[in-house]
Design a protein around this motif. Structure first.
Motif, PDB file in Angstrom:
ATOM      1  N   MET A 115       0.883  -1.210   0.012  1.00 16.80           N
ATOM      2  CA  MET A 115      -0.066   0.085  -0.104  1.00 16.80           C
ATOM      3  C   MET A 115       0.897   1.161  -0.052  1.00 16.80           C
ATOM      4  O   MET A 115       0.589   2.153  -0.583  1.00 16.80           O
ATOM      5  CB  MET A 115      -0.934   0.025   1.285  1.00 16.80           C
ATOM      6  CG  MET A 115      -1.965   1.183   1.162  1.00 16.80           C
ATOM      7  SD  MET A 115      -3.060   1.057   2.657  1.00 16.80           S
ATOM      8  CE  MET A 115      -1.727   1.125   4.004  1.00 16.80           C
ATOM      9  N   THR A 116       2.162   1.264   0.794  1.00 17.87           N
ATOM     10  CA  THR A 116       2.825   2.310   0.830  1.00 17.87           C
ATOM     11  C   THR A 116       3.689   2.542  -0.456  1.00 17.87           C
ATOM     12  O   THR A 116       3.744   3.614  -1.059  1.00 17.87           O
ATOM     13  CB  THR A 116       4.004   2.176   1.937  1.00 17.87           C
ATOM     14  OG1 THR A 116       3.292   1.963   3.177  1.00 17.87           O
ATOM     15  CG2 THR A 116       4.999   3.184   1.764  1.00 17.87           C
ATOM     16  N   ALA A 149       3.975   5.758  -3.368  1.00 16.46           N
ATOM     17  CA  ALA A 149       5.367   6.288  -3.489  1.00 16.46           C
ATOM     18  C   ALA A 149       5.478   7.776  -4.164  1.00 16.46           C
ATOM     19  O   ALA A 149       6.345   8.481  -3.659  1.00 16.46           O
ATOM     20  CB  ALA A 149       6.117   4.977  -4.263  1.00 16.46           C
ATOM     21  N   ASP A 150       5.084   7.682  -5.208  1.00 13.73           N
ATOM     22  CA  ASP A 150       4.980   8.909  -5.857  1.00 13.73           C
ATOM     23  C   ASP A 150       4.456  10.403  -5.124  1.00 13.73           C
ATOM     24  O   ASP A 150       5.099  11.331  -5.102  1.00 13.73           O
ATOM     25  CB  ASP A 150       4.189   8.996  -7.312  1.00 13.73           C
ATOM     26  CG  ASP A 150       4.845   8.062  -8.458  1.00 13.73           C
ATOM     27  OD1 ASP A 150       6.201   7.818  -8.130  1.00 13.73           O
ATOM     28  OD2 ASP A 150       4.210   7.604  -9.378  1.00 13.73           O
ATOM     29  N   SER A 151       3.451  10.111  -4.396  1.00 12.39           N
ATOM     30  CA  SER A 151       2.802  11.219  -3.659  1.00 12.39           C
ATOM     31  C   SER A 151       3.780  11.451  -2.465  1.00 12.39           C
ATOM     32  O   SER A 151       3.765  12.518  -2.148  1.00 12.39           O
ATOM     33  CB  SER A 151       1.456  10.621  -3.275  1.00 12.39           C
ATOM     34  OG  SER A 151       0.535  10.627  -4.353  1.00 12.39           O
ATOM     35  N   LEU A 198       6.444  15.083  -1.324  1.00 12.16           N
ATOM     36  CA  LEU A 198       6.487  15.609   0.072  1.00 12.16           C
ATOM     37  C   LEU A 198       7.784  15.487   0.745  1.00 12.16           C
ATOM     38  O   LEU A 198       8.148  15.816   1.704  1.00 12.16           O
ATOM     39  CB  LEU A 198       5.271  14.912   0.849  1.00 12.16           C
ATOM     40  CG  LEU A 198       3.967  14.941   0.366  1.00 12.16           C
ATOM     41  CD1 LEU A 198       3.007  14.427   1.280  1.00 12.16           C
ATOM     42  CD2 LEU A 198       3.360  16.411   0.056  1.00 12.16           C
ATOM     43  N   GLY A 199       8.713  14.904   0.087  1.00 12.28           N
ATOM     44  CA  GLY A 199      10.025  14.568   0.654  1.00 12.28           C
ATOM     45  C   GLY A 199      10.300  13.287   1.432  1.00 12.28           C
ATOM     46  O   GLY A 199      11.065  13.093   2.177  1.00 12.28           O
ATOM     47  N   ILE A 200       9.084  12.270   1.199  1.00 12.94           N
ATOM     48  CA  ILE A 200       9.255  11.096   1.890  1.00 12.94           C
ATOM     49  C   ILE A 200       9.665  10.056   0.949  1.00 12.94           C
ATOM     50  O   ILE A 200       8.747   9.924  -0.024  1.00 12.94           O
ATOM     51  CB  ILE A 200       7.934  10.669   2.467  1.00 12.94           C
ATOM     52  CG1 ILE A 200       7.453  11.774   3.618  1.00 12.94           C
ATOM     53  CG2 ILE A 200       7.857   9.401   3.492  1.00 12.94           C
ATOM     54  CD1 ILE A 200       6.015  11.835   4.166  1.00 12.94           C
ATOM     55  N   SER A 201      10.575   9.225   1.302  1.00 16.99           N
ATOM     56  CA  SER A 201      11.216   8.168   0.135  1.00 16.99           C
ATOM     57  C   SER A 201      11.024   6.963   1.021  1.00 16.99           C
ATOM     58  O   SER A 201      11.162   6.826   2.238  1.00 16.99           O
ATOM     59  CB  SER A 201      12.452   8.341  -0.141  1.00 16.99           C
ATOM     60  OG  SER A 201      13.484   8.791   0.850  1.00 16.99           O
ATOM     61  N   ILE A 202      10.907   5.882   0.211  1.00 22.48           N
ATOM     62  CA  ILE A 202      10.828   4.525   0.371  1.00 22.48           C
ATOM     63  C   ILE A 202      12.319   3.717   0.453  1.00 22.48           C
ATOM     64  O   ILE A 202      12.834   3.712  -0.782  1.00 22.48           O
ATOM     65  CB  ILE A 202       9.664   3.863  -0.025  1.00 22.48           C
ATOM     66  CG1 ILE A 202       8.453   4.382   0.058  1.00 22.48           C
ATOM     67  CG2 ILE A 202       9.929   2.083   0.232  1.00 22.48           C
ATOM     68  CD1 ILE A 202       7.407   4.108  -1.009  1.00 22.48           C
ATOM     69  N   ASP A 203      12.828   2.956   1.267  1.00 18.40           N
ATOM     70  CA  ASP A 203      13.981   2.203   1.280  1.00 18.40           C
ATOM     71  C   ASP A 203      13.659   0.894   0.465  1.00 18.40           C
ATOM     72  O   ASP A 203      12.848   0.410   0.992  1.00 18.40           O
ATOM     73  CB  ASP A 203      14.731   2.001   2.582  1.00 18.40           C
ATOM     74  CG  ASP A 203      16.071   1.524   2.570  1.00 18.40           C
ATOM     75  OD1 ASP A 203      16.232   0.639   1.610  1.00 18.40           O
ATOM     76  OD2 ASP A 203      16.976   1.783   2.975  1.00 18.40           O
ATOM     77  N   LYS A 204      14.152   0.572  -0.756  1.00 20.33           N
ATOM     78  CA  LYS A 204      13.882  -0.278  -1.549  1.00 20.33           C
ATOM     79  C   LYS A 204      14.425  -1.874  -0.839  1.00 20.33           C
ATOM     80  O   LYS A 204      13.860  -2.768  -1.036  1.00 20.33           O
ATOM     81  CB  LYS A 204      14.393  -0.350  -3.058  1.00 20.33           C
ATOM     82  CG  LYS A 204      13.648   0.597  -3.448  1.00 20.33           C
ATOM     83  CD  LYS A 204      14.316   0.690  -5.006  1.00 20.33           C
ATOM     84  CE  LYS A 204      13.564   1.749  -5.672  1.00 20.33           C
ATOM     85  NZ  LYS A 204      13.867   1.770  -7.211  1.00 20.33           N
ATOM     86  N   ASP A 205      15.299  -1.418  -0.014  1.00 23.97           N
ATOM     87  CA  ASP A 205      15.994  -2.651   0.854  1.00 23.97           C
ATOM     88  C   ASP A 205      15.306  -3.410   2.133  1.00 23.97           C
ATOM     89  O   ASP A 205      14.882  -4.609   2.112  1.00 23.97           O
ATOM     90  CB  ASP A 205      17.370  -2.657   1.298  1.00 23.97           C
ATOM     91  CG  ASP A 205      18.053  -2.271  -0.103  1.00 23.97           C
ATOM     92  OD1 ASP A 205      17.930  -2.867  -1.120  1.00 23.97           O
ATOM     93  OD2 ASP A 205      19.268  -1.624   0.045  1.00 23.97           O
ATOM     94  N   LEU A 225      -3.058  13.502   1.525  1.00 27.75           N
ATOM     95  CA  LEU A 225      -2.420  12.184   1.859  1.00 27.75           C
ATOM     96  C   LEU A 225      -2.522  11.574   3.446  1.00 27.75           C
ATOM     97  O   LEU A 225      -2.717  10.349   3.410  1.00 27.75           O
ATOM     98  CB  LEU A 225      -0.802  12.337   1.516  1.00 27.75           C
ATOM     99  CG  LEU A 225      -0.051  10.768   1.102  1.00 27.75           C
ATOM    100  CD1 LEU A 225      -0.688  10.164   0.322  1.00 27.75           C
ATOM    101  CD2 LEU A 225       1.513  11.094   1.135  1.00 27.75           C
ATOM    102  N   PHE A 226      -2.670  12.456   4.239  1.00 30.21           N
ATOM    103  CA  PHE A 226      -2.587  12.228   5.673  1.00 30.21           C
ATOM    104  C   PHE A 226      -3.760  12.235   6.249  1.00 30.21           C
ATOM    105  O   PHE A 226      -4.105  11.823   7.454  1.00 30.21           O
ATOM    106  CB  PHE A 226      -1.517  12.807   6.125  1.00 30.21           C
ATOM    107  CG  PHE A 226      -0.268  12.272   5.903  1.00 30.21           C
ATOM    108  CD1 PHE A 226       0.454  10.999   6.610  1.00 30.21           C
ATOM    109  CD2 PHE A 226       0.652  12.756   5.073  1.00 30.21           C
ATOM    110  CE1 PHE A 226       1.661  10.586   6.154  1.00 30.21           C
ATOM    111  CE2 PHE A 226       1.957  12.361   4.769  1.00 30.21           C
ATOM    112  CZ  PHE A 226       2.246  11.155   5.181  1.00 30.21           C
TER     113      PHE A 226
END
Length: 255
Positions: A163-164, A168-170, A174-181, A203-204
Motif C-alpha cells: 500500500m505504501t 510512492a509518488d505522492s 512531499l520529501g518522503i522516500s521508501i528504502d527498497k531494501d 495524503l494524511f
C-alpha cells in the motif's frame, strides 16, 4: 451383505420398488410402495450409508486445514510479539493524530508578522512533527514485523508495504522516500516544509487517506500478534498475559 442395518433382500426390494412402474400410485403421483419405504425408514438408511463416505472425507479435509493453519501453539518469539503489539499501538496513535477530522496538526492558527499583519495558516512545524512521528512509528512496526515467522503477520506487513509503494509518488513529492531494501520510510525536512500543504493534507488527513489505511493495517497486525500470543499459551487463569512476556503490561491494559 449388510449396509447400515439393511440386508441384501431389503436393498433389492428398495430398488425394485423405486424403479418399478406400479400403477398403484397415490396423491400427486407418489407411488404407495415408495411412500411405504420412506415411512419405514429404509430410504433414509440407504442414503445415510451412501453418503457416509463423502461425509468422512469432508471431515478429514476440514481437520487437515485446521491442523495446517490453526496450530495450538506458536513458535513465535515472545519479544517479537511484544514489540509488534506495542509498535502498532504507537503507530495507530500517530496515524490518528493525522487522519482524525479534528487533528491538531491541520488546524489553522493565527499569526502576526513583524509588520503587524495578521494571517491565518497551517503551522508547518506542527505538521512536520506529526508526520515525522508517524514515519518513525511506521518504521518500527515494519522492522519488528520483519523479524516474525508467523504467516498472518508476514502477510499483513507485506500488504502494508504494498500500500505504501502504491503511494510512492505522492510521498516522494512531499520529501518522503521508501528504502527498497528494508521498506522503511525517510523524510527530508527541507523538502517537506516547502511542499504544498493541501497535498500533505490529502495524503494524511481524513477517512480513506494513506494514514488512515496504514492504521487499518496496523490494527490487523495488532490482532495477529494477539492471536499468536494466544497460541503461545501465555494467557493465564487470572485473565492476564503471563509474565514471560518481556512487556506483559502492554497486553494486560487491554483486558
Amino acid at each position: 451383505m449388510t449396509i447400515s442395518g439393511m440386508n441384501s433382500n431389503g436393498i433389492s426390494n428398495l430398488f425394485s420398488g423405486l424403479n418399478g412402474s406400479s400403477s398403484n400410485s397415490g396423491m400427486f403421483g407418489l407411488n404407495f410402495s415408495d411412500y411405504g419405504l420412506i415411512r419405514s425408514g429404509s430410504y433414509y438408511k440407504l442414503m445415510k450409508s451412501y453418503y457416509a463416505k463423502d461425509a468422512t472425507n469432508a471431515q478429514k479435509t476440514k481437520d487437515t486445514f485446521n491442523n495446517k493453519y490453526n496450530t495450538s501453539t506458536s513458535k513465535e518469539s515472545n519479544s517479537v510479539l511484544t514489540k509488534i503489539k506495542s509498535g502498532t499501538d504507537e503507530l495507530n496513535e500517530s496515524a490518528k493524530a493525522l487522519y482524525s477530522s479534528n487533528a491538531k496538526a491541520f488546524k489553522k492558527v493565527t499569526k502576526t508578522d513583524e509588520s503587524g499583519k495578521i494571517t491565518t495558516d497551517y503551522d508547518r512545524d506542527v505538521i512536520y512533527k506529526a508526520v515525522d512521528s508517524f514515519v518513525d512509528d511506521y518504521n518500527s512496526v515494519i522492522k519488528s514485523a520483519g523479524k516474525s515467522d508467523a504467516d498472518g503477520i508476514a502477510r499483513t506487513a507485506a500488504s502494508m508495504v504494498n500500500m505504501t509503494n502504491q503511494n510512492a509518488d505522492s510521498l516522494k513529492s512531499l520529501g518522503i522516500s521508501i528504502d527498497k531494501d528494508n521498506y522503511t520510510l525517510s523524510i527530508d525536512k527541507d523538502t517537506f516544509m516547502k511542499a504544498d500543504v493541501s497535498k500533505i493534507k490529502s495524503l494524511f488527513n481524513g477517512t480513506g487517506s494513506y494514514a488512515y489505511n496504514v492504521a487499518t493495517k496496523s490494527s490487523m497486525l495488532n490482532y495477529q500478534a494477539e492471536r499468536e500470543a494466544g497460541k503461545a499459551n501465555t494467557y493465564g487463569n487470572t485473565g492476564k498475559y503471563a509474565s514471560n512476556y518481556t512487556s506483559g503490561s502492554v497486553f494486560n491494559g487491554y483486558f
